[in-house]
Structure formats: C-alpha cells, structure tokens
Design an enzyme around this catalytic site. Sequence first.
Site, short mmCIF file in Angstrom:
data_model
loop_
_atom_site.label_atom_id
_atom_site.label_comp_id
_atom_site.label_asym_id
_atom_site.label_seq_id
_atom_site.Cartn_x
_atom_site.Cartn_y
_atom_site.Cartn_z
N ASP A 107 0.94 -1.17 0.01
CA ASP A 107 -0.04 -0.16 -0.05
C ASP A 107 0.95 1.11 -0.12
O ASP A 107 0.26 2.48 -0.06
CB ASP A 107 -1.02 0.08 1.29
N GLU A 110 0.27 3.37 -3.26
CA GLU A 110 -1.10 3.81 -3.20
C GLU A 110 -1.41 4.93 -2.22
O GLU A 110 -1.97 5.92 -2.44
CB GLU A 110 -1.74 2.31 -2.77
N ASP A 111 -0.66 4.72 -1.08
CA ASP A 111 -1.13 5.69 -0.05
C ASP A 111 -0.35 6.84 0.38
O ASP A 111 -0.72 7.64 1.23
CB ASP A 111 -1.63 4.68 1.28
MN MN Z 1 -4.06 -3.39 1.33
#
Ligand code: MN
Length: 762
Positions: A107, A110-111
């Site tokens: 992640d 993504e984050d």
């Molecule tokens: Mn995840």
Amino acid sequence: MAEKEFTQEEEQHIQEQFEVIVDAYLERQAKGAATRFAGESQAMHEERTQQNVELIRRAFAFANQAHYGVRRLSGEPYILHPIAVATIVVKEIGLGSTSICAALLHDVVEDTDYTTEDIQRLFGDKIALIVDGLTKISGGVFGSQASEQAENFRKLLLTMSDDIRVVLVKIADRLHNMRTLSAQPKEKQHKIAGETQYIYAPLAHRLGLFPIKSELENLSFKYEHPDTYKEIEEKLASIRSVQEASYETFAQPIRDQLAKMGYEYTMTARFKSVYSVYRKMRDKNIPFENVYDLMAVRIIFKPHEGLSEKDQCWMVYSAITEIYRPHPERIRDWISTPKANGYEALHITVMAPNGQWIEVQIRTERMHEIAERGLAAHWKYKTGERGENELDKWLRTIKEILENPEPNAIEFLDTFKLNLFAHEVFVFTPGGDIKTMPQGSTALDLAFMLHSQLGEHCIGAKINHELQPMSYVLKGGDQVEIMTSNSQHPQPEWLNMVTTAKALACLRQYFRREERALIRNGEKLFNDALMMYNATDSHDMALQRTLNYYRLTQPNDLYLQIGKGTIRLDNLQQVAFPKSKKSLWKRLNPFSKDEENKTQEAIPAEAPKRIKKIVLTDDALGRDYMLADCCHPIPGDEVLGYVDEKGMVHIHMIDCPEALKLKSSHGKQICAATWNTHRVQSFVEHIEIRGIDKFGVLSKVIAIVSTEFHINLREIHITSEDGIIRGTMDVYVYDRRELEDLFKALTAMPEIVSAHKAVDKS
Ligand code: MN
C-alpha cells in the site's frame, strides 16, 4: 502532531507482529530441501535465507516509516494491515521473501508519496513489479466506474501471467480486509463483500487455495446476509457437542487400523462452514435439519517409501471399508485424475454406526499441502515429474486470452469469470487422451481448446461415434472426434455455442480480423469507384457526403458495410457528387436503372429470401413462377429464374439480354430452374436425409437426384442447424428399387450420413 504518533504499547505491538513474519519465514526455510534451489548446498541456503531476512526487515522498516502515524478506520496503526497481509502470505499461502516484501510494501505507492520507481530502486525489479501490479487495482472491481475497475482487474491478471505472486498477494490483502470488514461503514461492507463473492473467492478456488476460498465465501455471506448467517451459526453451535462425540466413536476403529498399518497420520473432523450449509439448503431446497453431511473426516498420512502414493491411498480406502460399508456411488478419485486446480485426494462416503453417511477424505501429506496452499505448494513440488499439469494449462490459457485482449474490459471480466466458476468434465480424444473441459463446454469449445485452427474449421463432432452438431454439450466420459472442413469458417452465431474463454477469445479475434479485411476491401472499392468519376470535388468531401447520406459518422463503418455488401456503390455518383450532371457511372453500367429507383435500392434492405433452385411444373405456373415476356421460354429451353421481392420467380431464357442484366446486377436473386413437365412419374415418395452442412452439399444432392437419377424433385426442405443439415424431399420415383439406389448414391456422399424413407409425412 501529537495525535498522529503511536503509543509505546502500539510501537511494541507492531514490532511483535512483524517478528511473527520473520519466524514464519525461517520456519518455512527450515523445512529443508523443498525451499532449496537446485544444486544449492545447505550453507548456501542458510546464507540466502539470512540475506532474505535482511531484505524483509528493510521492507518493513521502509513501509513502517511510510505509513507512520496513519491509522485504519478501526483505529489501529495502518502498518498492522500490511503486516497481517504478509503474515497470510507466508503462513497461509506459503510464499517466500519476495512476496513477503511485496505484501509489506503493497500500500506504500497507493497511499503515500513514494512511487514505484522508489520501490524499484530500493528493492529491485521483481518486488517493484508485484507492488505495481497491486497498486493499479485500487478501489475494487465494481463501483461507479465499473469498466475502469474491470480494466484494472485485467491489468492485475496481466501482471499475474508474468508473476502469479501478484494475485496471491492480492488475495491475501483481500482476506485481511474481509477479516477486518466490521470496521467499515455498512454500504462499503456490502460492496466489498459482493466483489469478494464475485471474483476473489472463485479466483482463490481456481488457484487451489481451498481454506482461503471457504473463508472468503463465508465472510462475504456473513456481511451480505447477517441474519441468516447468525441463525445457521447458532444452530451449528447447538449440535456441535453431539457431533464431536459421534466423531470419536466413528474414528477410533480407523485409528486402530491405521496404527496397525504403521502410518504416521493426522485425522480430523471437518465441520461445514455456515456458508456451505446455507448453500446446500438453498441448492437442494431443504431445511437445516435435513443437511446431513455437516461433518466430514480427513485423514492425512505420511506414505511409506517404496510404494506409490496412489496405491497407499487405496490401501487406506480398503482398510476403512473393512470397518464401514462404503456408498457405492460416492467415490471421488481425484488421484488418477487431479482437478484442474491441482487438487488430489480420494473421497469416499461410508456409513457410520449411527446410520449416517460420512465422507472421508484420504490424502498424503503432499496432497494435503497442495490442497491447502494451492499454487505455492504446487511450485514447490513441481520437479518435472509429470510435465505440464492442469494448473499450468489453465495459466497458459489465461495468458493466451490476455495476449489477445478484449477491447471491452467488462466482456473480458465475464469471460474470465466463466472459467473461474468452471467445474470440469473429462472427455477422451479418439487416441484415448483425457481432456479436461469446464462443465457446459461444447464440442466447439473442445475444438478451440485443441487448436484454434481446429475450432475455426469445425463442422461438427462424432461423439461416441455418433454425429452431433458442434453445439453439443460435452458429458463426462464422452469420446469426441472433431470433424473439420477447410471450407468452413466461423459464423457470428458460433459465439452462442461456446462458453470457454479460449474459444470466445479466438472467435472474437477471428471476427475482428475478418472485419478489418472487409473494411480494407470496402475502402478500396469505395476509392476505386470515386476515381472513376474523376470529379473536381475532393475525396474527403465525397466521403463526407456519402457518410451523411447513410447517416454514418465513421469512415470505417461505411467501408465495413461496403465490404459486406450491405451498402452498394452503384448509386455512388448521386450520393457523393449530387450536383454533377454527367453520369459516367451510367455509361459504365448501361444496365443500371434510372436514378430514383437506384437511390431507393441503395438503402440497405433485408436480403430477399434465397431460392436456390426451382422446378417448373405445370401446377406451379402462375403460383410459384412466371414465364418472362421478353424471351418467352418454353419447356426444354435452358432457363434461369429471377426471384423478385415477393418471392415470385421470373423465368428467362439463359441467354436473354434481360437475364444477363439481372445476373450482373442482382446475382443473389438468381436461381437455377429446371423443367419437369415432360416426364411421367409413378408415385411420390417422402424421404429424409441427414448430414453435415458443407458448401455445395445441397447442389450435390440435387445433382444426384436430378442429373444422375433423372428423378424429379417435387419439394425439398433443408434446415441447417449448428452445421448439421436435416432435409426432407418429395421425389417422384418409378419403383422401390430406384429409391434404394438413390439412397445408396446419397449416402455415398461423404457429407451425407443417412438417407431413408420418412416414417410419416407431417
Ligand atoms: Mn491493502
């Protein structure tokens, strides 16, 4: 910002949870030879393991600082999610350090502000590729931008075909999200649960991850139908102790027997999940009380050296059936023919002392690991002993589909899903090879599975030596011989006859290829026609006018219709150059009709009914056909027919100028015609023929009947369905012998399978 920081307890908890991963990884590596590369010594293996642990620690440190201070909806530190995913990856799927790192980092891109390039620089190409494959599919499969999500999913699978670990980490991610779904708001719960049920559970199933698949299904069901879930859960709990007691009674004699045989084994009771109980109730439409197989027994044993695993499974089978009576129809031998996802086991059902049927699953340790960990375990044991197995084949199929991508992502997702849900049937080739096909597959699906060329030229199949259409749905144990013809080509209706993704992809690709050829041809025809006018207006203007005229926007749509023949070019002049007076087209086409008529005809209309041949008899004159005024044909003349819009046939002499003109301008509406007014017949016989629809078969039949036998055909009805023709004919014959000879001649044709007297005339 003080509130962003974690407490000391939290920091400690994070560290502890991470150490679980390292421990699990070391335990995995310690399992020995299985994780060792070919030719790797013990020392080299240990050193590599140490380096990998360092890499895992670095990945954790990086992810931990990237997500630092961020919390999940549940309130716990965000990093606990990637840690949990990595734990599933190593403990429940059995993957190694690359996947563990990718899971820890999944992640980050993504984050946070870090990019895939950062990951690549710090952790190398492999890990970056997996993280990238996971990053693309944010959101979910559905949502407001359904097709974008489907496209994302396609990208995930595309990466999967390069590295299957992408999808395994994704499944681990999804599993943890499902386990912690209660923290999400209600509507999100529904969306995530629905999507899990739709694609992730079947995907896990297909990859052989049975426990994960069951858990995903069960959790989805829990959030989608909370009340029903609770109801069944309580009922299950209420009978659990009775079940456990009856298991003990059942198991003891088997334990004694296995001990006598000297096996190391584990034997456990397996209880049906809430979801599978629910499914049984729903599928069989029965109340909870009538679901009897709530419990199954699983035996996992370590096979003795020197005897095949298969033999030993059957020895265990034999030992159990000495004690309990087996159900003769409930033996599932997944050892001789493993499931497509690699599953191997022997399932039997025996009668317990209390009179209930109980399923017993017999597996070796190796088979068990494949069943639990699916693909990962399969890799581990893949040492070339068996060559390409079913799972490899499936992956190869997916890869082939991905290499010819569907233009429409939703369509893609549906075809992909079709193959996920599939249960298999086994069929045999004429050579005795076993082929595994998804349930519901047709003969045509099989043809495409064997080879795309075989599919494209398929005309039918011999199933257990009997001729069947290509739409025949395969049944387990069928022996299938695909029949082909070089003159055969895919037709659009074939799309309704196939269910496998492979066949669908091949057909769509064929039609796109064919369409491109039609477009190219149509464009050439159009440009050639324009050149003939030598007009001052530019090509583009002429094209635009033509598009406007047919209410089309894309030149390719126009070219396609021209290529198909649904737009004809004989009125192109009025359409493309409405002002030009001089009609070159008219001069070049002396037979073309006047302009108003042409404009009307140019509008694509449904093709008139095809009549291939007409027999001219006295009683049909004026009803089915008319003799043309221009050439006045008489019986015995060589003639042809022109079928008008109403289906009436106009009979012309074969060399009549009017006929020549019709032939060149309306070729499709011309039919053959023969006289039948000069012969005396004894009686009418109604006969039936059956065969394969090949180009020209009808004219061959007619040639045999009329030219060879001089038999008059009064009526002929031919229907063609899925490449099989069935026909009835009314023929005038002198006697039975003539009829028998006709049958012989007809069945001598390779395409005709049977010809006989019709039983009753309908
Ligand atoms: Mn995840």
